[in-house]
Every structure is written in structure tokens, then in C-alpha cells.
Design an enzyme around this catalytic site. Sequence first.
Site, mmCIF file in Angstrom:
data_model
loop_
_atom_site.group_PDB
_atom_site.id
_atom_site.type_symbol
_atom_site.label_atom_id
_atom_site.label_comp_id
_atom_site.label_asym_id
_atom_site.label_seq_id
_atom_site.Cartn_x
_atom_site.Cartn_y
_atom_site.Cartn_z
ATOM 1 N N LYS A 191 22.541 37.507 -23.594
ATOM 2 C CA LYS A 191 23.315 37.848 -22.618
ATOM 3 C C LYS A 191 23.609 37.290 -21.125
ATOM 4 C CE LYS A 191 25.361 41.129 -21.446
ATOM 5 N NZ LYS A 191 26.444 40.629 -19.911
ATOM 6 N N ASN A 192 22.903 37.714 -20.109
ATOM 7 C CA ASN A 192 23.198 37.386 -19.113
ATOM 8 C C ASN A 192 22.243 35.833 -18.959
ATOM 9 O OD1 ASN A 192 23.621 39.987 -18.458
ATOM 10 N ND2 ASN A 192 21.639 40.881 -18.247
ATOM 11 N N ASP A 252 30.863 45.631 -16.593
ATOM 12 C CA ASP A 252 30.691 46.789 -17.061
ATOM 13 C C ASP A 252 30.442 47.838 -15.672
ATOM 14 O OD1 ASP A 252 30.007 46.557 -18.868
ATOM 15 O OD2 ASP A 252 27.860 46.244 -19.778
ATOM 16 N N VAL A 275 19.683 49.659 -8.246
ATOM 17 C CA VAL A 275 20.037 48.676 -7.779
ATOM 18 C C VAL A 275 21.513 49.102 -8.221
ATOM 19 C CG1 VAL A 275 20.084 46.931 -9.461
ATOM 20 C CG2 VAL A 275 18.104 47.920 -9.376
ATOM 21 N N ASP A 329 18.372 47.160 -16.417
ATOM 22 C CA ASP A 329 18.857 47.395 -18.305
ATOM 23 C C ASP A 329 18.427 48.247 -19.312
ATOM 24 O OD1 ASP A 329 22.054 46.007 -17.758
ATOM 25 O OD2 ASP A 329 20.066 44.869 -17.064
ATOM 26 N N ARG A 370 31.773 38.565 -15.409
ATOM 27 C CA ARG A 370 31.083 38.806 -13.427
ATOM 28 C C ARG A 370 31.198 36.805 -13.518
ATOM 29 N NH1 ARG A 370 31.104 41.964 -10.047
ATOM 30 N NH2 ARG A 370 29.722 40.189 -8.542
#
Length: 435
Positions: free
Chosen positions: A24-25, A118, A329, A307, A94
Site C-alpha cells: 500500500k505504501n 491513520d 517512530v 507497522d 497522506r
Amino acid sequence: MQEEVWLIEPSGPLRGDVEVRGSKNGVSKHMVAAMLGGGESSIHNAPEVGEVEITAAMLRALGINVEISRTEIRIERGREIEPRVPDAFTGLNRIPILMLGPLLHLAGEAFVPLVGGDPIGRRPVNFHVEALRAMGAEVEVGDTGIFAKANRLVGTRIELPYPSVGATETILMSAVLAEGKTVLKNAAMEPEVVELALFLQRMGARIELSPDRRIVIEGVERLRGASTWLNGDRIEAFSYLAAGLITGGEVRVHGCPQDRLVTAITTLARMGAQFDINDEYLCATAPPEGLRSAAVQTDTHPGFMTDWQTPLMVLFTQSQGMSVLHETVFENRLVYVPALQKMGCEIEVFDQCLGGPACRYHDTNARHSAVVRGVSKLKGADVTLPDIRAGFSAVLAAAVADGPSTLRGVHHIERGYHRPFEQFASLGLHIRRQR
């Protein structure tokens, strides 16, 4: 329209094979980069996730042609570029802020609405804004979004205060067509960032990855379209490995190279997990006596990925003894803990730095460390999911609970994971949709 919920009943060990696609990123950033090409670009092994549809809608609103098939995305910009991302996309993800640099190159000005994603903690836009200003752009941050203007961006020297993935990607996509050389220090070097740099290089960009988190970009006059194959999602791969371990089963994960999971594999091995790794798949199983507790600190790559810690937290509840998680993070990443506590997970969160050296949140009120007691007896519950990763972890907890669970807000999971409902069903989980 009434929102869909998932009804889950524990069904024993999860077993089977899972094929993970591109992350996804990664896919959404490649879609933005494709704006810069003078011809058609194609992205292969793309996941079917909500993030792709959201990003595609943004690009189409700007005058970019986007075609999506099951595994491929084709992108080509039209003759006229609209420099404004519509307000309707405010807070969805984002991605808009990453469009500032490309829009400045294509239209000389840009407006993007406020970012979202998120609720895991502040992801400040100031790194992006200051980088663009350093490259000669006029940038104003308003109540509704960010406006920028520049005749031509100019290469410069930039040092990030923190190796931010998003800011590094903004600088990459802004510097490739800038005039002159850009030297970026303290850059993020996550696999998804490197993958984006390689895609830009295929498009004709001149990028040098140097030691010590340093990237050198020499601006060129134009870029062309290119084709790429996305590597498998390392977050998804770890999540399904954890699903097998948590339920005492065995999930074989295909499509994610071992080198993307080095730290994760070693962390699980220290807890007692036994691995079978070859060129086709990765597989982890728990020993008969169960997994051991651990102390884990998240960090930028090549450290333990932030994550990964949400499925790890559920795994801690099913491991012997007291485990510690130190998140360095994002300061609000543990926002999902109340949902797991409702399901019987014995987790306490603290504002101290536990399980590792003091991090940048040590003098704040951020509750960024957790102590987890295992083995916890989990119970079915009705829970609302706050974000993507928390959603997946709630599914894992429901899979080992002593009764049925109802999960609300499952659109979060589908925004970030490729066909998660079908994947879990194929592994033997008793899962039903209901509106």
C-alpha cells in the site's frame, strides 16, 4: 449506507498459503511519481486496496489518466494539468502532500488539502514545506491546505531533522526535475523509498544512493514513462506470519523477498519461532512449548518496523512471560491498545522509554511503551477499529478468542491489505460479512 462489519468465530490454527502483492505504501507513491513521466507508465503486481482507488481519484481530478486492472495500473498525464487537489480529498490519506513537487513542475503552482491517514501520531508537514522552500518555492500553509508556487525548483542541500519517509519521497520527486544538484542528508532508506528511487531512475532520473543516509539527485530536463514490478508488502507478509504463530498454525507467505523481513525474522526466531525459508515462500511455526517473551524497539529501517508492532503485540499476549514494546517512530501508535484490552489482552502503556534507550519522546507525555503479559486468555468482543494495522491485529485476537467477535470499521483493513477477508477465509478462519 450501513457500514459492513465482520463476524469472526475462533476456528483453531490458521493454515495455508498467502500471496502478498506490492505494498500500500509503495503503490500510491509510484502512482504520484508516474505524473512526472512524458509517456505512459505501468505499475505491475499492484494490490487491490482502497488506497489505490483514493489516489487514482485524486490523479484523475488533476487531469491524469488512470486505468486499473486486477494486477496493473496504467498512468499517463493529459494535456491540461489542474494544479489543485479538490477539497473533497481532505484528510483521506497522506498522498496529497507528495503531489506538491510534481504539480510545481507541471503547472508552476499547486494546492493540496490537509493530509490525513491513520491517527497514529503527528506526521508534521513542516519537513515537506521547508524542503520545498529550500528549493525555491513559495509555500503558504493555511487552515484548509497548502499552496505553493515556483517558476522552477532549484537543487540545494537539505538535511532532515529525522529520516522521514514521506519527506524523503517529497524531496526525491521534487529534485528529479529541479535545476542542478540536490544533496539530501539523513534520508529515509526504507525498501519502499529505494523502490521509488529505482522507478524514478527507470523514468530517466539521476539518483545516487550514498552511504550514511545520503541521496544525491541531479536534476534532468524531462522524464519518460516507465514500467515496474512492485515487490511484496513486508507489513502484510509479517502480519500473516504472525497469524500462523498466534493461532498455532502454519502460514506460508509467498511474494515477499526475505531481505525485506531480515529484522522481523530474527526477532521472531529469538522468541522461539522456527522458520522454513526458500526462494518460493517464508513460513514460521511455534515450538510445542510455545513462544517466549521479548523486548522489542521499533525504529527506522533497517530496525524493527513500526507497522510490524501491532500484530507483534497480539503475539506477545500468546507468548510465555512479560514482553515489552518501545515505539520510537510515532508517538500515538498505541492508539489501538484499548480495542485489544477489550478482548482480554493484558497490556499496560507508559510514557517512559521501556525496552530500549531513551528516544525522542522521552520528555513528552506520549504513551509510547507497552508491557504485555502472556499468555492472556482472550475473549470475543464487539470492537471498533481505529486504523489499518489495529484492524488486522483485532482479527488476529478474534481468531484465538474464546467466543465470537464483531469488528466494526473494517474499511480500514481493506484500505491497506489486499483482499484480507478472502485471505483469512482461505486460511480457515470462520469469518462472515454483515451489514
